[in-house]
Design an enzyme around this catalytic site. Structure first.
Site, short mmCIF file in Angstrom:
data_model
loop_
_atom_site.label_atom_id
_atom_site.label_comp_id
_atom_site.label_asym_id
_atom_site.label_seq_id
_atom_site.Cartn_x
_atom_site.Cartn_y
_atom_site.Cartn_z
N HIS A 42 -5.73 2.64 1.17
CA HIS A 42 -4.90 3.76 1.65
C HIS A 42 -5.53 4.46 2.87
CE1 HIS A 42 -2.83 3.03 -2.00
NE2 HIS A 42 -3.58 3.77 -2.79
N ASP A 50 0.91 -1.14 0.00
CA ASP A 50 0.00 0.00 0.00
C ASP A 50 0.95 1.19 0.00
OD1 ASP A 50 -1.41 2.28 0.88
OD2 ASP A 50 -2.97 0.99 1.70
N HIS A 51 1.11 1.84 -1.15
CA HIS A 51 2.22 2.79 -1.24
C HIS A 51 2.07 3.96 -0.26
CE1 HIS A 51 -0.43 5.03 -3.99
NE2 HIS A 51 0.34 6.07 -3.80
#
Ligand code: BG6
Length: 523
Positions: free
Chosen positions: A275, A212-213
Protein backbone atom coordinates in the site's frame (compact mmCIF):
# COMPACT_ATOMS: atom_id res chain seq x y z
CA UNK A 1 -6.51 28.30 13.15
CA UNK A 2 -8.14 30.10 10.22
CA UNK A 3 -9.93 27.87 7.71
CA UNK A 4 -10.82 28.42 4.09
CA UNK A 5 -13.04 25.97 2.27
CA UNK A 6 -12.83 24.98 -1.38
CA UNK A 7 -16.11 24.25 -3.15
CA UNK A 8 -16.95 22.28 -6.26
CA UNK A 9 -18.40 23.77 -9.41
CA UNK A 10 -21.80 22.38 -10.49
CA UNK A 11 -21.77 19.92 -13.43
CA UNK A 12 -21.75 21.94 -16.65
CA UNK A 13 -24.74 20.10 -18.11
CA UNK A 14 -26.74 21.26 -15.10
CA UNK A 15 -27.92 17.71 -14.30
CA UNK A 16 -27.29 16.62 -10.77
CA UNK A 17 -26.95 12.90 -10.02
CA UNK A 18 -29.84 12.00 -7.76
CA UNK A 19 -28.80 8.49 -6.70
CA UNK A 20 -26.07 9.14 -4.10
CA UNK A 21 -24.63 5.64 -4.59
CA UNK A 22 -24.45 5.96 -8.34
CA UNK A 23 -22.96 9.43 -8.21
CA UNK A 24 -19.58 8.19 -7.01
CA UNK A 25 -19.18 5.72 -9.87
CA UNK A 26 -18.61 5.93 -13.55
CA UNK A 27 -21.93 4.91 -15.07
CA UNK A 28 -20.59 5.19 -18.61
CA UNK A 29 -18.39 2.24 -18.09
CA UNK A 30 -20.76 -0.66 -17.53
CA UNK A 31 -19.10 -4.02 -16.88
CA UNK A 32 -19.22 -6.97 -19.28
CA UNK A 33 -21.25 -10.17 -18.78
CA UNK A 34 -19.32 -12.73 -16.74
CA UNK A 35 -19.15 -15.26 -13.95
CA UNK A 36 -17.08 -14.23 -10.95
CA UNK A 37 -15.63 -17.13 -8.96
CA UNK A 38 -14.57 -16.29 -5.42
CA UNK A 39 -12.05 -18.73 -3.99
CA UNK A 40 -12.15 -18.34 -0.22
CA UNK A 41 -15.83 -17.42 -0.20
CA UNK A 42 -16.28 -18.54 3.41
CA UNK A 43 -13.68 -16.03 4.57
CA UNK A 44 -13.94 -12.65 6.24
CA UNK A 45 -12.96 -10.53 3.23
CA UNK A 46 -15.68 -12.06 1.07
CA UNK A 47 -18.29 -11.51 3.72
CA UNK A 48 -17.33 -7.97 4.72
CA UNK A 49 -16.18 -6.52 1.44
CA UNK A 50 -16.41 -8.59 -1.71
CA UNK A 51 -20.01 -9.75 -1.71
CA UNK A 52 -21.37 -6.35 -0.58
CA UNK A 53 -19.29 -4.81 -3.39
CA UNK A 54 -20.89 -7.15 -5.95
CA UNK A 55 -24.34 -6.39 -4.62
CA UNK A 56 -23.80 -2.63 -4.83
CA UNK A 57 -22.35 -2.89 -8.32
CA UNK A 58 -25.61 -4.52 -9.32
CA UNK A 59 -27.69 -2.02 -7.36
CA UNK A 60 -26.03 0.88 -9.17
CA UNK A 61 -26.38 -0.81 -12.58
CA UNK A 62 -22.63 -0.74 -13.04
CA UNK A 63 -23.00 -4.49 -13.35
CA UNK A 64 -25.80 -5.47 -15.72
CA UNK A 65 -28.01 -8.48 -15.24
CA UNK A 66 -25.93 -11.03 -17.19
CA UNK A 67 -23.66 -12.15 -14.38
CA UNK A 68 -23.31 -15.00 -11.92
CA UNK A 69 -21.29 -15.50 -8.76
CA UNK A 70 -19.76 -18.80 -7.68
CA UNK A 71 -18.38 -19.21 -4.17
CA UNK A 72 -15.65 -21.84 -3.81
CA UNK A 73 -14.27 -22.86 -0.41
CA UNK A 74 -13.72 -25.89 1.77
CA UNK A 75 -16.56 -25.05 4.17
CA UNK A 76 -19.73 -27.05 3.43
CA UNK A 77 -22.69 -25.04 2.18
CA UNK A 78 -25.61 -25.91 -0.01
CA UNK A 79 -26.52 -23.25 -2.58
CA UNK A 80 -29.41 -22.25 -0.33
CA UNK A 81 -27.23 -21.94 2.77
CA UNK A 82 -24.68 -19.94 0.78
CA UNK A 83 -27.40 -17.54 -0.34
CA UNK A 84 -28.47 -17.07 3.28
CA UNK A 85 -24.88 -16.41 4.24
CA UNK A 86 -24.60 -13.86 1.43
CA UNK A 87 -27.81 -12.18 2.50
CA UNK A 88 -26.44 -11.80 6.02
CA UNK A 89 -23.30 -10.30 4.52
CA UNK A 90 -25.28 -7.70 2.57
CA UNK A 91 -27.62 -6.99 5.51
CA UNK A 92 -24.68 -6.43 7.80
CA UNK A 93 -22.01 -4.83 5.63
CA UNK A 94 -23.51 -3.24 2.53
CA UNK A 95 -23.21 0.53 2.32
CA UNK A 96 -26.71 0.64 0.86
CA UNK A 97 -28.24 -1.05 3.90
CA UNK A 98 -30.04 -4.41 4.09
CA UNK A 99 -30.76 -6.43 0.93
CA UNK A 100 -33.87 -5.20 -0.84
CA UNK A 101 -36.38 -6.97 -3.03
CA UNK A 102 -36.95 -7.31 -5.94
CA UNK A 103 -33.22 -6.85 -6.56
CA UNK A 104 -32.18 -9.36 -3.93
CA UNK A 105 -34.37 -12.20 -5.18
CA UNK A 106 -32.94 -11.80 -8.67
CA UNK A 107 -29.36 -11.35 -7.40
CA UNK A 108 -29.55 -14.36 -5.10
CA UNK A 109 -30.64 -16.68 -7.94
CA UNK A 110 -27.28 -15.97 -9.55
CA UNK A 111 -25.34 -17.15 -6.50
CA UNK A 112 -24.09 -20.71 -6.24
CA UNK A 113 -21.51 -22.54 -4.21
CA UNK A 114 -18.98 -25.33 -4.59
CA UNK A 115 -17.59 -26.90 -1.51
CA UNK A 116 -14.21 -27.99 -2.79
CA UNK A 117 -10.59 -28.68 -1.97
CA UNK A 118 -8.04 -26.43 -3.59
CA UNK A 119 -5.98 -29.38 -4.84
CA UNK A 120 -8.65 -31.79 -6.08
CA UNK A 121 -9.22 -31.69 -9.82
CA UNK A 122 -12.64 -33.31 -9.51
CA UNK A 123 -13.85 -30.29 -7.51
CA UNK A 124 -12.65 -28.04 -10.32
CA UNK A 125 -14.58 -30.23 -12.76
CA UNK A 126 -17.70 -29.29 -10.82
CA UNK A 127 -16.73 -25.66 -11.20
CA UNK A 128 -16.34 -26.16 -14.92
CA UNK A 129 -19.83 -27.59 -15.19
CA UNK A 130 -21.18 -24.73 -13.12
CA UNK A 131 -19.56 -22.12 -15.37
CA UNK A 132 -21.02 -23.80 -18.45
CA UNK A 133 -24.48 -23.79 -16.91
CA UNK A 134 -24.08 -20.10 -15.91
CA UNK A 135 -23.35 -19.30 -19.56
CA UNK A 136 -26.62 -20.91 -20.62
CA UNK A 137 -28.76 -19.69 -17.78
CA UNK A 138 -27.47 -16.16 -17.26
CA UNK A 139 -25.80 -15.26 -20.55
CA UNK A 140 -22.31 -14.83 -19.09
CA UNK A 141 -20.77 -15.36 -22.55
CA UNK A 142 -17.90 -17.59 -21.47
CA UNK A 143 -16.26 -14.73 -19.54
CA UNK A 144 -14.77 -15.71 -16.18
CA UNK A 145 -13.07 -13.72 -13.45
CA UNK A 146 -11.40 -15.73 -10.69
CA UNK A 147 -10.84 -13.94 -7.40
CA UNK A 148 -8.22 -15.50 -5.09
CA UNK A 149 -9.16 -14.48 -1.59
CA UNK A 150 -7.72 -17.54 0.15
CA UNK A 151 -4.65 -17.84 2.38
CA UNK A 152 -1.76 -17.01 0.03
CA UNK A 153 -0.15 -20.44 0.45
CA UNK A 154 -2.85 -21.94 -1.78
CA UNK A 155 -2.60 -19.38 -4.63
CA UNK A 156 -0.18 -21.58 -6.64
CA UNK A 157 -2.33 -24.68 -6.05
CA UNK A 158 -5.43 -22.97 -7.37
CA UNK A 159 -3.68 -21.65 -10.46
CA UNK A 160 -2.21 -25.08 -11.18
CA UNK A 161 -5.55 -26.84 -10.77
CA UNK A 162 -7.42 -24.35 -12.90
CA UNK A 163 -5.06 -25.31 -15.72
CA UNK A 164 -5.39 -29.04 -15.00
CA UNK A 165 -9.16 -28.81 -15.19
CA UNK A 166 -9.09 -26.83 -18.44
CA UNK A 167 -10.31 -23.67 -16.74
CA UNK A 168 -7.31 -21.60 -17.87
CA UNK A 169 -7.43 -18.78 -20.44
CA UNK A 170 -5.96 -20.89 -23.23
CA UNK A 171 -8.73 -23.47 -22.90
CA UNK A 172 -11.44 -20.82 -22.92
CA UNK A 173 -12.49 -20.46 -26.55
CA UNK A 174 -15.74 -18.62 -25.81
CA UNK A 175 -14.75 -15.57 -23.79
CA UNK A 176 -12.03 -14.05 -21.62
CA UNK A 177 -10.49 -15.45 -18.42
CA UNK A 178 -8.89 -13.18 -15.83
CA UNK A 179 -7.63 -13.60 -12.29
CA UNK A 180 -7.56 -11.20 -9.33
CA UNK A 181 -4.89 -12.08 -6.79
CA UNK A 182 -5.30 -10.68 -3.28
CA UNK A 183 -2.28 -9.50 -1.37
CA UNK A 184 0.17 -10.57 -0.12
CA UNK A 185 1.80 -11.51 -3.42
CA UNK A 186 4.52 -13.62 -1.79
CA UNK A 187 6.00 -13.22 1.65
CA UNK A 188 9.44 -12.14 0.46
CA UNK A 189 11.26 -11.64 -2.83
CA UNK A 190 11.93 -15.32 -3.40
CA UNK A 191 8.43 -16.56 -2.64
CA UNK A 192 6.92 -13.78 -4.78
CA UNK A 193 9.12 -14.84 -7.69
CA UNK A 194 8.09 -18.47 -7.08
CA UNK A 195 4.41 -17.52 -7.13
CA UNK A 196 4.89 -15.45 -10.26
CA UNK A 197 6.55 -18.42 -12.01
CA UNK A 198 3.46 -20.51 -11.28
CA UNK A 199 1.03 -17.77 -12.27
CA UNK A 200 2.72 -17.07 -15.59
CA UNK A 201 2.62 -20.73 -16.58
CA UNK A 202 -1.13 -20.31 -16.83
CA UNK A 203 -1.95 -16.59 -17.17
CA UNK A 204 -0.49 -13.89 -19.34
CA UNK A 205 0.42 -10.69 -17.41
CA UNK A 206 -2.49 -8.89 -19.09
CA UNK A 207 -4.88 -11.39 -17.47
CA UNK A 208 -3.51 -10.97 -13.92
CA UNK A 209 -4.97 -8.31 -11.63
CA UNK A 210 -2.87 -8.00 -8.43
CA UNK A 211 -5.09 -6.14 -6.06
CA UNK A 212 -3.94 -3.42 -3.70
CA UNK A 213 -7.13 -2.00 -2.28
CA UNK A 214 -5.45 1.35 -1.55
CA UNK A 215 -5.39 2.02 -5.29
CA UNK A 216 -9.18 1.76 -5.34
CA UNK A 217 -9.63 4.50 -2.73
CA UNK A 218 -10.90 7.74 -4.28
CA UNK A 219 -8.31 10.05 -2.68
CA UNK A 220 -5.54 7.76 -3.93
CA UNK A 221 -6.89 7.96 -7.46
CA UNK A 222 -7.01 11.70 -7.01
CA UNK A 223 -3.25 11.95 -6.51
CA UNK A 224 -2.70 11.81 -10.25
CA UNK A 225 -5.53 14.25 -10.92
CA UNK A 226 -4.11 16.69 -8.41
CA UNK A 227 -0.68 16.48 -9.99
CA UNK A 228 -1.55 16.27 -13.67
CA UNK A 229 -4.89 18.06 -14.02
CA UNK A 230 -3.58 21.27 -12.46
CA UNK A 231 -0.97 23.71 -13.65
CA UNK A 232 0.04 25.00 -10.25
CA UNK A 233 1.59 21.93 -8.61
CA UNK A 234 3.75 20.15 -11.16
CA UNK A 235 6.21 23.02 -11.80
CA UNK A 236 7.18 23.04 -8.12
CA UNK A 237 7.02 19.25 -7.66
CA UNK A 238 10.72 18.61 -7.35
CA UNK A 239 13.92 18.98 -5.36
CA UNK A 240 14.09 22.76 -5.92
CA UNK A 241 10.90 23.39 -3.90
CA UNK A 242 10.16 20.22 -1.97
CA UNK A 243 12.01 19.59 1.25
CA UNK A 244 10.68 16.13 2.11
CA UNK A 245 7.67 13.85 1.79
CA UNK A 246 6.00 11.96 4.64
CA UNK A 247 3.65 9.09 3.88
CA UNK A 248 1.66 7.77 6.82
CA UNK A 249 -0.77 4.87 7.13
CA UNK A 250 -1.75 4.79 10.78
CA UNK A 251 -4.40 2.56 12.32
CA UNK A 252 -6.03 2.38 15.73
CA UNK A 253 -6.96 -1.26 15.26
CA UNK A 254 -4.72 -4.01 16.55
CA UNK A 255 -4.35 -7.35 14.81
CA UNK A 256 -7.93 -8.31 15.74
CA UNK A 257 -8.47 -11.98 14.84
CA UNK A 258 -5.62 -12.15 12.32
CA UNK A 259 -2.79 -12.88 14.74
CA UNK A 260 -1.94 -16.14 12.96
CA UNK A 261 -1.32 -14.35 9.68
CA UNK A 262 0.07 -11.12 11.06
CA UNK A 263 2.64 -12.68 13.39
CA UNK A 264 4.33 -14.12 10.30
CA UNK A 265 3.98 -10.88 8.38
CA UNK A 266 4.52 -7.63 10.30
CA UNK A 267 3.97 -4.02 9.28
CA UNK A 268 6.73 -3.89 6.67
CA UNK A 269 5.22 -6.74 4.64
CA UNK A 270 1.61 -6.04 5.46
CA UNK A 271 1.52 -2.33 4.60
CA UNK A 272 4.82 -0.78 3.49
CA UNK A 273 5.76 -3.22 0.69
CA UNK A 274 2.41 -2.78 -1.04
CA UNK A 275 0.00 0.00 0.00
CA UNK A 276 2.56 2.58 1.09
CA UNK A 277 4.92 1.81 -1.80
CA UNK A 278 2.07 2.37 -4.25
CA UNK A 279 1.35 5.76 -2.67
CA UNK A 280 5.01 6.66 -2.99
CA UNK A 281 5.03 5.67 -6.67
CA UNK A 282 1.98 7.82 -7.43
CA UNK A 283 3.34 10.86 -5.67
CA UNK A 284 6.84 10.63 -7.12
CA UNK A 285 6.40 9.30 -10.67
CA UNK A 286 6.92 11.31 -13.82
CA UNK A 287 3.85 12.38 -15.84
CA UNK A 288 2.81 9.38 -17.94
CA UNK A 289 2.65 9.89 -21.71
CA UNK A 290 -0.89 8.54 -21.74
CA UNK A 291 -3.61 7.55 -19.27
CA UNK A 292 -3.68 3.87 -20.27
CA UNK A 293 -2.75 1.20 -17.73
CA UNK A 294 0.72 0.49 -19.04
CA UNK A 295 1.80 4.09 -19.52
CA UNK A 296 0.95 4.75 -15.88
CA UNK A 297 2.43 1.51 -14.62
CA UNK A 298 5.64 2.15 -16.61
CA UNK A 299 6.16 5.40 -14.73
CA UNK A 300 5.36 3.80 -11.39
CA UNK A 301 7.91 1.11 -12.06
CA UNK A 302 10.55 3.63 -13.15
CA UNK A 303 10.33 5.61 -9.94
CA UNK A 304 10.54 2.46 -7.81
CA UNK A 305 13.60 1.47 -9.85
CA UNK A 306 15.25 4.77 -8.91
CA UNK A 307 14.96 4.13 -5.17
CA UNK A 308 18.41 3.79 -3.67
CA UNK A 309 18.95 0.28 -2.27
CA UNK A 310 19.46 0.13 1.48
CA UNK A 311 22.76 -1.52 2.44
CA UNK A 312 22.53 -4.22 5.12
CA UNK A 313 24.70 -2.22 7.50
CA UNK A 314 22.51 0.89 7.01
CA UNK A 315 19.23 -0.71 8.02
CA UNK A 316 19.12 0.76 11.51
CA UNK A 317 19.88 4.26 10.15
CA UNK A 318 17.26 3.97 7.41
CA UNK A 319 14.46 2.16 9.19
CA UNK A 320 12.84 1.87 12.62
CA UNK A 321 10.43 -0.70 13.99
CA UNK A 322 8.08 -1.00 16.90
CA UNK A 323 5.64 -3.34 18.59
CA UNK A 324 2.70 -2.11 20.61
CA UNK A 325 2.35 -2.64 24.32
CA UNK A 326 -0.92 -2.25 26.19
CA UNK A 327 -2.50 1.19 26.40
CA UNK A 328 -5.62 3.21 25.76
CA UNK A 329 -7.13 3.64 22.32
CA UNK A 330 -10.32 5.63 21.83
CA UNK A 331 -10.81 5.65 25.59
CA UNK A 332 -10.57 1.84 25.92
CA UNK A 333 -7.80 -0.22 27.50
CA UNK A 334 -6.31 -2.63 24.98
CA UNK A 335 -3.82 -5.47 25.45
CA UNK A 336 -0.25 -5.62 24.23
CA UNK A 337 0.43 -7.26 20.84
CA UNK A 338 2.07 -10.27 22.53
CA UNK A 339 -1.17 -10.85 24.44
CA UNK A 340 -3.29 -10.99 21.28
CA UNK A 341 -4.86 -14.23 20.06
CA UNK A 342 -2.52 -16.48 18.00
CA UNK A 343 0.51 -14.28 18.65
CA UNK A 344 3.76 -15.69 20.07
CA UNK A 345 4.36 -14.53 23.66
CA UNK A 346 7.92 -13.57 22.65
CA UNK A 347 7.03 -12.36 19.20
CA UNK A 348 9.70 -10.42 17.31
CA UNK A 349 7.15 -9.15 14.77
CA UNK A 350 6.91 -5.41 14.20
CA UNK A 351 3.51 -3.75 14.33
CA UNK A 352 5.04 -0.43 13.32
CA UNK A 353 7.58 0.31 10.60
CA UNK A 354 9.19 3.55 9.49
CA UNK A 355 11.56 3.77 6.53
CA UNK A 356 13.61 6.58 5.01
CA UNK A 357 14.16 6.32 1.27
CA UNK A 358 15.96 8.33 -1.39
CA UNK A 359 15.00 8.46 -5.03
CA UNK A 360 18.08 8.84 -7.18
CA UNK A 361 16.83 10.82 -10.14
CA UNK A 362 16.84 14.46 -11.29
CA UNK A 363 13.47 15.27 -9.78
CA UNK A 364 14.04 13.89 -6.30
CA UNK A 365 17.80 13.86 -5.62
CA UNK A 366 18.39 14.89 -2.01
CA UNK A 367 14.70 14.87 -0.98
CA UNK A 368 14.12 12.33 1.80
CA UNK A 369 10.92 10.30 1.56
CA UNK A 370 9.71 9.04 4.93
CA UNK A 371 7.22 6.18 5.16
CA UNK A 372 5.52 4.91 8.30
CA UNK A 373 2.73 2.56 9.13
CA UNK A 374 1.57 1.04 12.37
CA UNK A 375 -1.24 -0.48 14.34
CA UNK A 376 -2.75 0.72 17.62
CA UNK A 377 -1.65 4.31 17.11
CA UNK A 378 -3.33 7.43 18.47
CA UNK A 379 -5.62 7.93 15.49
CA UNK A 380 -6.59 6.33 12.21
CA UNK A 381 -4.92 8.56 9.68
CA UNK A 382 -3.53 7.91 6.22
CA UNK A 383 -2.03 10.84 4.39
CA UNK A 384 0.75 12.02 2.14
CA UNK A 385 2.32 15.26 3.32
CA UNK A 386 4.57 17.17 0.97
CA UNK A 387 6.68 19.66 2.89
CA UNK A 388 8.05 22.60 0.94
CA UNK A 389 11.40 24.29 1.53
CA UNK A 390 11.67 27.28 3.88
CA UNK A 391 11.32 30.76 2.41
CA UNK A 392 14.73 32.13 1.36
CA UNK A 393 14.37 35.49 3.06
CA UNK A 394 12.15 36.67 5.87
CA UNK A 395 10.35 39.94 5.29
CA UNK A 396 7.28 39.76 7.52
CA UNK A 397 6.29 38.72 10.99
CA UNK A 398 7.12 39.71 14.53
CA UNK A 399 10.35 38.38 15.99
CA UNK A 400 8.47 35.80 18.06
CA UNK A 401 6.66 34.42 15.00
CA UNK A 402 7.84 31.20 13.47
CA UNK A 403 7.30 30.96 9.76
CA UNK A 404 6.13 27.42 9.13
CA UNK A 405 6.97 25.61 5.93
CA UNK A 406 4.13 25.16 3.43
CA UNK A 407 2.55 21.73 3.34
CA UNK A 408 0.34 20.10 0.77
CA UNK A 409 -1.43 17.20 2.45
CA UNK A 410 -3.33 14.57 0.50
CA UNK A 411 -5.72 13.08 3.04
CA UNK A 412 -6.68 9.51 2.28
CA UNK A 413 -8.63 8.44 5.36
CA UNK A 414 -10.65 8.85 7.46
CA UNK A 415 -10.78 12.43 6.13
CA UNK A 416 -10.73 12.44 2.35
CA UNK A 417 -9.44 15.59 0.76
CA UNK A 418 -6.56 17.96 0.32
CA UNK A 419 -5.17 20.57 2.69
CA UNK A 420 -2.81 23.34 1.69
CA UNK A 421 -1.04 24.98 4.59
CA UNK A 422 0.35 28.42 4.06
CA UNK A 423 1.13 31.53 6.09
CA UNK A 424 -1.09 34.56 6.47
CA UNK A 425 -1.09 37.83 8.35
CA UNK A 426 -3.14 37.75 11.54
CA UNK A 427 -5.70 40.59 11.38
CA UNK A 428 -4.73 43.54 13.57
CA UNK A 429 -2.23 46.34 13.82
CA UNK A 430 0.76 44.05 14.33
CA UNK A 431 2.53 42.18 11.59
CA UNK A 432 1.94 38.73 13.05
CA UNK A 433 2.22 35.76 10.68
CA UNK A 434 0.48 32.45 11.32
CA UNK A 435 -0.03 29.17 9.49
CA UNK A 436 -3.54 28.63 8.05
CA UNK A 437 -5.18 25.70 6.27
CA UNK A 438 -7.16 25.69 3.07
CA UNK A 439 -9.22 22.52 3.04
CA UNK A 440 -10.95 20.59 0.32
CA UNK A 441 -13.13 17.71 1.46
CA UNK A 442 -14.58 15.17 -0.99
CA UNK A 443 -17.80 14.58 0.90
CA UNK A 444 -18.84 18.20 1.19
CA UNK A 445 -17.08 19.26 -2.01
CA UNK A 446 -18.76 16.83 -4.37
CA UNK A 447 -21.72 15.93 -2.19
CA UNK A 448 -21.25 12.19 -2.75
CA UNK A 449 -20.04 9.30 -0.72
CA UNK A 450 -16.93 7.61 -2.19
CA UNK A 451 -17.54 4.03 -3.32
CA UNK A 452 -15.53 1.45 -1.37
CA UNK A 453 -12.30 0.48 -3.09
CA UNK A 454 -13.42 -3.07 -3.87
CA UNK A 455 -16.39 -1.90 -5.92
CA UNK A 456 -14.19 0.13 -8.19
CA UNK A 457 -11.52 -2.57 -8.45
CA UNK A 458 -13.79 -5.53 -9.18
CA UNK A 459 -15.64 -3.50 -11.81
CA UNK A 460 -12.35 -2.49 -13.42
CA UNK A 461 -11.17 -6.09 -13.60
CA UNK A 462 -14.45 -7.10 -15.26
CA UNK A 463 -13.94 -4.30 -17.78
CA UNK A 464 -10.34 -5.33 -18.39
CA UNK A 465 -8.85 -2.11 -17.05
CA UNK A 466 -5.66 -2.88 -15.12
CA UNK A 467 -4.67 0.71 -14.32
CA UNK A 468 -5.40 0.36 -10.61
CA UNK A 469 -3.70 -3.03 -10.25
CA UNK A 470 -0.04 -3.64 -9.56
CA UNK A 471 2.08 -5.06 -12.34
CA UNK A 472 4.56 -7.81 -11.57
CA UNK A 473 7.66 -5.67 -12.16
CA UNK A 474 6.52 -3.18 -9.50
CA UNK A 475 5.66 -5.93 -7.00
CA UNK A 476 9.08 -7.47 -7.50
CA UNK A 477 10.84 -4.13 -7.18
CA UNK A 478 8.95 -3.31 -3.97
CA UNK A 479 10.13 -6.60 -2.49
CA UNK A 480 13.71 -5.82 -3.52
CA UNK A 481 13.49 -2.47 -1.72
CA UNK A 482 12.27 -3.90 1.59
CA UNK A 483 14.30 -7.15 1.61
CA UNK A 484 17.44 -5.81 3.40
CA UNK A 485 15.22 -4.40 6.17
CA UNK A 486 13.17 -7.56 6.41
CA UNK A 487 16.19 -9.86 6.73
CA UNK A 488 18.02 -7.63 9.21
CA UNK A 489 14.96 -7.30 11.42
CA UNK A 490 14.29 -11.00 11.28
CA UNK A 491 17.84 -11.71 12.42
CA UNK A 492 17.94 -9.14 15.22
CA UNK A 493 15.75 -9.31 18.27
CA UNK A 494 13.79 -6.09 18.80
CA UNK A 495 13.40 -4.52 22.25
CA UNK A 496 9.65 -4.95 22.36
CA UNK A 497 7.12 -3.69 23.23
CA UNK A 498 8.48 -0.20 22.59
CA UNK A 499 5.37 1.93 22.14
CA UNK A 500 2.16 2.03 24.14
CA UNK A 501 -1.10 1.53 22.30
CA UNK A 502 -2.71 4.88 21.55
CA UNK A 503 0.62 6.68 21.08
CA UNK A 504 2.50 8.25 18.16
CA UNK A 505 4.70 5.17 17.75
CA UNK A 506 8.16 4.26 19.02
CA UNK A 507 10.90 6.73 19.89
CA UNK A 508 13.15 5.00 17.33
CA UNK A 509 10.87 6.34 14.61
CA UNK A 510 11.15 9.91 15.91
CA UNK A 511 14.93 9.51 16.02
CA UNK A 512 14.97 8.33 12.42
CA UNK A 513 13.63 11.65 11.15
CA UNK A 514 15.27 13.77 13.87
CA UNK A 515 18.64 12.65 12.49
CA UNK A 516 17.77 14.77 9.41
CA UNK A 517 16.50 17.69 11.52
CA UNK A 518 12.89 16.69 10.76
CA UNK A 519 9.87 15.71 12.83
CA UNK A 520 6.85 13.57 11.98
CA UNK A 521 3.52 15.27 11.62
CA UNK A 522 1.24 14.27 14.49
CA UNK A 523 -0.87 11.27 13.67
C1 BG6 B 1 -4.70 -4.63 4.79
C2 BG6 B 1 -3.79 -5.11 5.88
O1 BG6 B 1 -4.10 -4.83 3.54
O2 BG6 B 1 -4.94 -3.25 4.97
C3 BG6 B 1 -4.41 -4.87 7.24
O3 BG6 B 1 -3.55 -6.50 5.72
C4 BG6 B 1 -4.76 -3.41 7.39
O4 BG6 B 1 -3.55 -5.26 8.28
C5 BG6 B 1 -5.59 -2.94 6.19
O5 BG6 B 1 -5.51 -3.26 8.58
C6 BG6 B 1 -5.77 -1.45 6.24
O6 BG6 B 1 -6.71 -1.08 5.27
P1 BG6 B 1 -7.56 0.24 5.42
O7 BG6 B 1 -8.31 0.32 4.15
O8 BG6 B 1 -8.38 0.10 6.65
O9 BG6 B 1 -6.53 1.33 5.58
Amino acid sequence: MAQATATVAAPTDGKAETNPLRAGLDTDRITEPCSVVFFGASGDLFKRMLLPAMYNLRLTDIMPNDFAIVGYSRTEYTDEAFRDYCKQSVDQFSRSGPAKDPLWSDFSQRLSYISGEFDDVSDYDQLKAKLASNDEKFGTKGNVLYYLSTPPQVFPLIVEHLAKAGLDPKSNTKGWTRIIVEKPFGTDLKSAQGLQTEVEKVFDESQVYRIDHYLGKEPVQDIMALRFANMIFEPIWDRRYIDSVQITAAETLGVELRGGYYDNAGALRDMIQNHVMNLLALVAMEPPVNSDADSIRNEKFKVLSAIRPIADDQVFEQAARGQYGSGTVDGKMVPAYRQEKDVDLNSNTETFAAVKLHIDNWRWAGVPIYLRSGKRLARKNSEIAVRFKPIPHRLFGEKSDTIDPNFLVMKIQPDEGVTLRFNAKVPGPKNHIRGVNMDFNYGTGFGVESAPAYERLIADAVRGDATLFTRWDAVQRAWEIVMPILSTWQNTKGTFPNYPSGSQGPEESDNLVAADGQAWRRI
